[in-house]
Design a protein around this motif. Structure first.
Motif, PDB file in Angstrom:
ATOM      1  N   GLU A 235      74.298  29.441 -12.973  1.00  0.00           N
ATOM      2  CA  GLU A 235      74.125  28.007 -12.737  1.00  0.00           C
ATOM      3  C   GLU A 235      73.889  27.220 -14.017  1.00  0.00           C
ATOM      4  O   GLU A 235      73.908  25.983 -14.006  1.00  0.00           O
ATOM      5  CB  GLU A 235      72.965  27.765 -11.767  1.00  0.00           C
TER       6      GLU A 235
ATOM      7  N   ALA B 167      82.146  30.018 -14.184  1.00  0.00           N
ATOM      8  CA  ALA B 167      81.076  30.491 -13.316  1.00  0.00           C
ATOM      9  C   ALA B 167      81.628  31.194 -12.091  1.00  0.00           C
ATOM     10  O   ALA B 167      81.077  32.203 -11.629  1.00  0.00           O
ATOM     11  CB  ALA B 167      80.174  29.330 -12.901  1.00  0.00           C
ATOM     12  N   THR B 168      82.732  30.699 -11.572  1.00  0.00           N
ATOM     13  CA  THR B 168      83.339  31.329 -10.392  1.00  0.00           C
ATOM     14  C   THR B 168      83.894  32.713 -10.714  1.00  0.00           C
ATOM     15  O   THR B 168      83.698  33.669  -9.950  1.00  0.00           O
ATOM     16  CB  THR B 168      84.467  30.426  -9.847  1.00  0.00           C
ATOM     17  N   MET B 169      84.543  32.844 -11.868  1.00  0.00           N
ATOM     18  CA  MET B 169      85.110  34.140 -12.248  1.00  0.00           C
ATOM     19  C   MET B 169      84.023  35.179 -12.505  1.00  0.00           C
ATOM     20  O   MET B 169      84.188  36.360 -12.181  1.00  0.00           O
ATOM     21  CB  MET B 169      86.000  33.979 -13.482  1.00  0.00           C
TER      22      MET B 169
ATOM     23  N   PRO C  43      84.175  24.863 -14.515  1.00  0.00           N
ATOM     24  CA  PRO C  43      83.588  25.475 -13.317  1.00  0.00           C
ATOM     25  C   PRO C  43      84.187  26.818 -12.951  1.00  0.00           C
ATOM     26  O   PRO C  43      83.519  27.652 -12.330  1.00  0.00           O
ATOM     27  CB  PRO C  43      83.851  24.431 -12.222  1.00  0.00           C
ATOM     28  N   LEU C  44      85.449  27.064 -13.342  1.00  0.00           N
ATOM     29  CA  LEU C  44      86.068  28.344 -13.028  1.00  0.00           C
ATOM     30  C   LEU C  44      85.393  29.502 -13.759  1.00  0.00           C
ATOM     31  O   LEU C  44      85.479  30.646 -13.310  1.00  0.00           O
ATOM     32  CB  LEU C  44      87.566  28.302 -13.383  1.00  0.00           C
TER      33      LEU C  44
ATOM     34  N   THR D 258      81.384  35.664 -11.056  1.00  0.00           N
ATOM     35  CA  THR D 258      80.798  36.230  -9.828  1.00  0.00           C
ATOM     36  C   THR D 258      81.573  37.440  -9.323  1.00  0.00           C
ATOM     37  O   THR D 258      81.039  38.227  -8.536  1.00  0.00           O
ATOM     38  CB  THR D 258      80.758  35.150  -8.728  1.00  0.00           C
TER      39      THR D 258
END
Length: 254
Positions: A239, A248-250, A245-246, A252
């Motif tokens: 966070e 942080a998504t990747m 933003p991708l 995960t």
């Protein structure tokens, strides 16, 4: 006799003497562009504004407060959380406020999975590709012209990890970047270089080490130092990522 032959060839067109009249035309670099400077654009100009660095997440606010209150800070977290940028920003802030007399930059010279071979030039030129992220952060806080002048004056020093043994860093702000590529012995040596009126910020992501499995010492060092009251260990999370933003998504799923 030699001068007469040169004049005769010049008159007959066999010898181009104008080409050899100036030093600029006489001397040419075999490999142009190897003398690296923080700013290659010409002419270099001073920026008339200073960016105010503010935390963009709760974790970054904790990190900035820890740097203000502790002499040794370990910032661990994934890519894009602003660890290096905030450390360099605090270093420049301390230097301009007169709290320290110099900034010391250190980073392990470890390639990210591939070897690019031997690099030409002096020590600064060899380390320039590895220290480029630190230079980018410095140039964002200082103008490129001021950055080059400070490096020439020794206010900003490049300290290879291999040459840190035996040194005592007094009155300095030390930034150790990409510490996940340091072994336990290297980190122990670096941390014990801390001198009087000095601040050291060690940044890294234990999950992205370029060393062989089990060789990185950042995670072990952080776990051992975290219980100590006078040392701050800041663990940033997904966070706190301020990149696309991708990212942080990747992270995960990667």
């Amino acid at each position: 006799m030699t001068k007469r032959i040169a004049k005769r060839r010049s008159r007959t067109g066999e010898f181009n003497s104008a080409h050899y009249q100036t030093e600029e035309t006489k001397v040419r670099a075999l490999f142009p562009g190897t003398n690296w400077t923080p700013e290659t654009r010409d002419p270099m100009r001073d920026q008339r504004y200073v960016k105010n660095v503010k935390p963009r997440s709760e974790g970054q606010a904790v990190l900035m407060k820890a740097v203000d209150e502790h002499n040794l800070v370990l910032a661990l977290g994934p890519a894009g959380t602003g660890k290096t940028y905030l450390a360099v920003a605090k270093a420049v802030e301390a230097l301009e406020a007169g709290e320290v007399s110099r900034i010391v930059l250190s980073r392990p010279a470890v390639e990210a999975g591939e070897s690019i071979g031997f690099l030409p030039g002096a020590m600064e030129e060899k380390l320039a590709p590895y220290l480029r992220p630190l230079y980018d952060a410095l140039a964002d806080r200082l103008s490129p012209k001021r950055l080059q002048a400070m490096m020439a004056e020794g206010l900003i020093e490049i300290a290879p990890i291999g040459y840190m043994r035996g040194r005592t860093l007094n009155n300095a702000f030390v930034v150790v970047d990409e510490a996940q590529n340091c072994t336990y012995v290297q980190l122990k040596m670096l941390l014990t270089r801390l001198g009087w009126n000095a601040t050291m910020v060690v940044t890294g992501d234990p999950a992205q080490s370029d060393l062989l499995p089990g060789m990185s010492g950042l995670g072990i060092i952080a776990d051992k130092l975290e219980p100590l009251e006078d040392i701050a260990v800041c663990r940033l999370a997904a966070e706190d990522i301020v990149r696309h933003p991708l990212v942080a998504t990747m992270l995960t799923v990667l």
